[in-house]
Design a protein around this motif. Structure first.
Motif, PDB file in Angstrom:
ATOM      1  N   VAL A 104      19.559 -35.560  33.456  1.00 37.67           N
ATOM      2  CA  VAL A 104      18.862 -34.276  33.530  1.00 37.67           C
ATOM      3  C   VAL A 104      19.901 -33.168  33.368  1.00 37.67           C
ATOM      4  N   MET A 105      19.699 -32.327  32.384  1.00 34.41           N
ATOM      5  CA  MET A 105      20.630 -31.239  32.103  1.00 34.41           C
ATOM      6  C   MET A 105      20.491 -30.129  33.152  1.00 34.41           C
ATOM      7  N   PRO A 106      21.432 -29.196  33.220  1.00 36.91           N
ATOM      8  CA  PRO A 106      21.334 -28.104  34.184  1.00 36.91           C
ATOM      9  C   PRO A 106      20.055 -27.282  34.024  1.00 36.91           C
ATOM     10  N   THR A 107      19.447 -27.307  32.839  1.00 34.38           N
ATOM     11  CA  THR A 107      18.214 -26.557  32.612  1.00 34.38           C
ATOM     12  C   THR A 107      16.974 -27.296  33.118  1.00 34.38           C
ATOM     13  N   GLY A 108      17.147 -28.553  33.569  1.00 31.85           N
ATOM     14  CA  GLY A 108      16.012 -29.288  34.131  1.00 31.85           C
ATOM     15  C   GLY A 108      15.309 -30.222  33.161  1.00 31.85           C
ATOM     16  N   VAL A 109      15.811 -30.347  31.944  1.00 26.77           N
ATOM     17  CA  VAL A 109      15.199 -31.257  30.964  1.00 26.77           C
ATOM     18  C   VAL A 109      16.140 -32.431  30.703  1.00 26.77           C
ATOM     19  N   HIS A 110      15.555 -33.533  30.202  1.00 27.32           N
ATOM     20  CA  HIS A 110      16.352 -34.720  29.926  1.00 27.32           C
ATOM     21  C   HIS A 110      17.112 -34.610  28.607  1.00 27.32           C
ATOM     22  N   MET A 111      18.295 -35.161  28.580  1.00 24.92           N
ATOM     23  CA  MET A 111      19.005 -35.365  27.317  1.00 24.92           C
ATOM     24  C   MET A 111      18.262 -36.436  26.531  1.00 24.92           C
TER      25      MET A 111
END
Length: 235
Positions: free
Chosen positions: A151-158
């Motif tokens: 989970v990226m810092p923006t809250g979405v998955h890579m």
């Protein structure tokens, strides 16, 4: 009986007998000493031991063999413990992924949408803090070969599709988001370990040298655990 009353022939026979007895006694002593040397490995010539003492020494030497093997095993375990670089990585941990350029994964960039994964961070901060999610056995440490999501810092998955590494959705059941974590010597994943990340199609994530890609782009192009694919996971 005095020797002077013996005939010369009898005197010679008696003297030969005495000499023979002395030689025999000396030979027994030498043989005993040689036996001690053979059984015990190294003894000072001239010392004679009893059978019980030799048996005790032999039993001691045999009983010490398992002890030496145990100590060697402990030494191997000690070296293995030193090799571990930090705490184990668990489901839900905040981690930082450092690529071969020495930069951390975190930023998103793009011409039309901020979705392309970059590795430009110079330090571990909130802009490069990823959350690792295990797909199975979430109570156990992350291991070599486990399928995980980041989970990226923006809250979405890579996610990985073709050679593109992007971050667009939060989808815990998505196929594009599944990444296999690889540790070449196997076992649990520890903070500080060198790892490789393999996308769901089989290609490994890689990072170009900064002189070739100053923007720090991350791609998935080859099925190769090579220099460009080397990464480190840290807490």
């Amino acid at each position: 009986m005095e020797l002077k009353h013996l005939k010369p022939r009898h005197s010679r026979l008696l003297l030969a007998s005495v000499v023979g007895i002395l030689v025999w006694m000396h030979s027994r002593t030498v043989l005993d000493d040689l036996g001690d040397l053979f059984v015990q490995g190294a003894r000072i010539p001239g010392s004679i031991q009893s059978v019980s003492t030799i048996t005790r020494d032999s039993e001691f030497r045999h009983s010490s063999i398992p002890t030496m093997r145990m100590d060697r095993g402990s030494l191997v375990q000690l070296r293995a413990a030193k090799k571990q670089t930090g705490e184990t990585i668990m489901h839900g941990d905040t981690v930082y992924i450092k690529v071969m350029t020495g930069r951390y994964v975190g930023e998103l960039d793009g011409t039309t949408k901020l979705e392309w994964v970059k590795a430009r961070g110079k330090q571990k901060d909130k802009e490069h803090a990823l959350t690792i999610e295990k797909m199975t056995n979430r109570d156990e440490p992350v291991k070599n070969g486990d399928v995980v999501m980041f989970v990226m810092p923006t809250g979405v998955h890579m996610d990985v599709l073709g050679s593109a590494v992007r971050a667009r959705y939060y989808d815990p059941r998505g196929e594009w988001q599944k990444i296999t974590i690889v540790k070449q010597d196997g076992g649990d994943i520890y903070s500080g370990d060198q790892i490789f990340l393999r996308g769901h199609q089989g290609e490994y994530l890689d990072a170009n040298p900064l002189e070739r890609a100053p923007d720090g782009e991350v791609k998935a192009r080859w099925r190769d655990e090579g220099e460009w694919q080397v990464m480190w996971i840290e807490k």
